[in-house]
Write a protein that holds these residues in place. Structure first.
Motif, PDB file in Angstrom:
ATOM      1  N   THR A  83       0.830  -1.213   0.000  1.00 29.58           N
ATOM      2  CA  THR A  83       0.000   0.000   0.000  1.00 29.58           C
ATOM      3  C   THR A  83       0.862   1.260   0.000  1.00 29.58           C
ATOM      4  OG1 THR A  83      -1.706  -1.180   1.244  1.00 29.58           O
ATOM      5  CG2 THR A  83      -1.843   1.222   1.199  1.00 29.58           C
ATOM      6  N   ALA A  84       1.927   1.256   0.807  1.00 28.28           N
ATOM      7  CA  ALA A  84       2.803   2.431   0.881  1.00 28.28           C
ATOM      8  C   ALA A  84       3.466   2.706  -0.463  1.00 28.28           C
ATOM      9  CB  ALA A  84       3.858   2.227   1.961  1.00 28.28           C
ATOM     10  N   SER A  87       0.902   3.963  -3.032  1.00 30.39           N
ATOM     11  CA  SER A  87       0.426   5.312  -2.723  1.00 30.39           C
ATOM     12  C   SER A  87       1.474   6.374  -3.000  1.00 30.39           C
ATOM     13  CB  SER A  87      -0.009   5.396  -1.251  1.00 30.39           C
ATOM     14  OG  SER A  87      -1.057   4.491  -0.976  1.00 30.39           O
ATOM     15  N   HIS A  88       2.729   5.955  -3.155  1.00 31.25           N
ATOM     16  CA  HIS A  88       3.792   6.915  -3.432  1.00 31.25           C
ATOM     17  C   HIS A  88       3.701   7.352  -4.889  1.00 31.25           C
ATOM     18  CE1 HIS A  88       7.746   8.703  -3.907  1.00 31.25           C
ATOM     19  NE2 HIS A  88       7.850   8.725  -2.593  1.00 31.25           N
ATOM     20  N   PRO A  89       3.709   8.654  -5.169  1.00 33.72           N
ATOM     21  CA  PRO A  89       3.510   9.149  -6.543  1.00 33.72           C
ATOM     22  C   PRO A  89       4.566   8.685  -7.535  1.00 33.72           C
ATOM     23  CG  PRO A  89       4.247  10.906  -5.078  1.00 33.72           C
ATOM     24  CD  PRO A  89       3.894   9.750  -4.203  1.00 33.72           C
ATOM     25  N   GLY A  92       4.923   4.073  -6.950  1.00 36.02           N
ATOM     26  CA  GLY A  92       3.738   3.330  -7.352  1.00 36.02           C
ATOM     27  C   GLY A  92       3.726   2.998  -8.830  1.00 36.02           C
ATOM     28  N   ASP A 211      12.891   9.281   1.204  1.00 36.84           N
ATOM     29  CA  ASP A 211      11.498   9.719   1.251  1.00 36.84           C
ATOM     30  C   ASP A 211      10.580   8.680   1.886  1.00 36.84           C
ATOM     31  OD1 ASP A 211       9.350  11.384   0.857  1.00 36.84           O
ATOM     32  OD2 ASP A 211       9.036  10.821  -1.230  1.00 36.84           O
ATOM     33  N   LEU A 212      10.592   7.462   1.348  1.00 33.65           N
ATOM     34  CA  LEU A 212       9.677   6.431   1.852  1.00 33.65           C
ATOM     35  C   LEU A 212      10.101   5.899   3.216  1.00 33.65           C
ATOM     36  CD1 LEU A 212       7.218   4.581   1.195  1.00 33.65           C
ATOM     37  CD2 LEU A 212       8.884   2.914   0.348  1.00 33.65           C
ATOM     38  N   PRO A 216       7.095   5.793   6.195  1.00 29.17           N
ATOM     39  CA  PRO A 216       6.217   5.088   5.250  1.00 29.17           C
ATOM     40  C   PRO A 216       4.742   5.217   5.617  1.00 29.17           C
ATOM     41  CG  PRO A 216       7.292   3.534   6.723  1.00 29.17           C
ATOM     42  CD  PRO A 216       7.929   4.865   6.972  1.00 29.17           C
ATOM     43  N   TYR A 219       2.632   7.608   3.567  1.00 30.30           N
ATOM     44  CA  TYR A 219       2.142   7.140   2.269  1.00 30.30           C
ATOM     45  C   TYR A 219       1.096   6.043   2.432  1.00 30.30           C
ATOM     46  CZ  TYR A 219       5.788  10.007   0.353  1.00 30.30           C
ATOM     47  OH  TYR A 219       6.568  11.090   0.032  1.00 30.30           O
ATOM     48  N   ASN A 222      -2.206   7.642   2.798  1.00 31.66           N
ATOM     49  CA  ASN A 222      -2.677   8.502   1.708  1.00 31.66           C
ATOM     50  C   ASN A 222      -4.069   8.136   1.230  1.00 31.66           C
ATOM     51  OD1 ASN A 222      -0.719  10.395   1.481  1.00 31.66           O
ATOM     52  ND2 ASN A 222       0.286   9.511  -0.298  1.00 31.66           N
ATOM     53  N   ASP A 223      -4.239   6.870   0.848  1.00 30.93           N
ATOM     54  CA  ASP A 223      -5.531   6.423   0.321  1.00 30.93           C
ATOM     55  C   ASP A 223      -6.620   6.523   1.371  1.00 30.93           C
ATOM     56  OD1 ASP A 223      -4.274   3.798  -1.875  1.00 30.93           O
ATOM     57  OD2 ASP A 223      -4.513   5.956  -2.137  1.00 30.93           O
TER      58      ASP A 223
END
Length: 256
Positions: A83-84, A87-89, A92, A211-212, A216, A219, A222-223
């Protein structure tokens, strides 16, 4: 008179030469002094960098047990890393449908700097037993050298009928399975040394590391946050519709 005039001109030219030599000499001395000051600053900057590294190393040791505790808690959350990543732009986009099935088996992720922080780091994916490959640990290591970045990746032991989703046809029980999308594992298995200074950094690795990995959860949520927001909006719209309907009914009763 002519001789005296010529003598005066030669004296003047000699004076100008001496003056010019004096200016050049002063300029050289100034530049040399400036270089000495710059060298002094560089020495202090080097000392500061060493101190910063010492502090980073110290806090990396302090963070390690906290990261371990976080990983243990993450194991209790289904499909957390899948999922993480999704959800990362940026990350993903690397996961195709087959990758997403594989990512369901990730038990933990670890990013570790080398003891000498300047020399490199590693990214490790730990997997539960799965139908795709024999490995339970996939690691990609980046070592910074004077001539470039040395990259080493675990050679994945794919199970029979499985393989890298890289656009090549794979055989499984007599049926062809074709993976046409770019795969996360295409990036993972790319272990070519980077010698071009413009490409010395691995963008995907740095996104994971910088970043992640630090947060985490941001992210992963996010959803969920977007769903909550959408739910609130839908609830608000439904509430508004109900209010409008009540008002219409009241107006109808007044007309009667």
């Amino acid at each position: 008179m002519v001789a005296d005039k010529g003598k005066k001109i030669k004296v003047a030219e000699k004076g100008e030469e001496e003056k010019s030599e004096q200016i050049d000499g002063d300029l050289i001395l100034s530049i040399e002094k400036l270089q000495e000051i710059q060298d002094e600053l560089e020495k202090i900057n080097e000392e500061a960098s060493e101190k910063v590294l010492e502090v980073e190393q110290k806090y990396n040791e302090i963070r390690k047990p906290i990261y371990d505790k976080r990983n243990e808690k993450i194991k209790s959350i289904p499909d957390f890393w899948l999922t993480a990543f999704l959800s990362h732009p940026a990350l993903g986009e690397l996961l195709n449908e087959e990758d997403q099935k594989i990512f369901k088996y990730i038990s933990s992720l670890e990013v570790e700097d080398f003891k000498d922080l300047k020399s490199g780091y590693s990214i490790t994916f730990n997997f539960d037993p799965n139908p795709y490959f024999e490995d339970t640990k996939l690691r990609k290591t980046f070592t910074f050298l004077d001539e470039g970045t040395k990259i080493v990746a675990t050679k994945i032991k794919w199970k029979e009928g499985m393989g890298l989703p890289n656009g090549v046809d794979h055989e499984k029980k007599g049926n062809k399975r074709q993976f046409t999308d770019e795969s996360f594992f295409t990036w993972f298995t790319d272990a070519q040394q980077k010698d071009d200074m413009d490409e010395i950094h691995d963008e995907v690795a740095e996104i994971i590391k910088e970043d992640l990995w630090p947060n985490p959860l941001a992210y992963f949520n996010n959803d969920a946050d977007e769903e909550d927001f959408d739910g609130d909006e839908e609830g608000k719209d439904e509430s508004d519709d109900d209010d409008d309907q009540d008002e219409e009914e009241e107006d109808g009763e007044d007309d009667d």
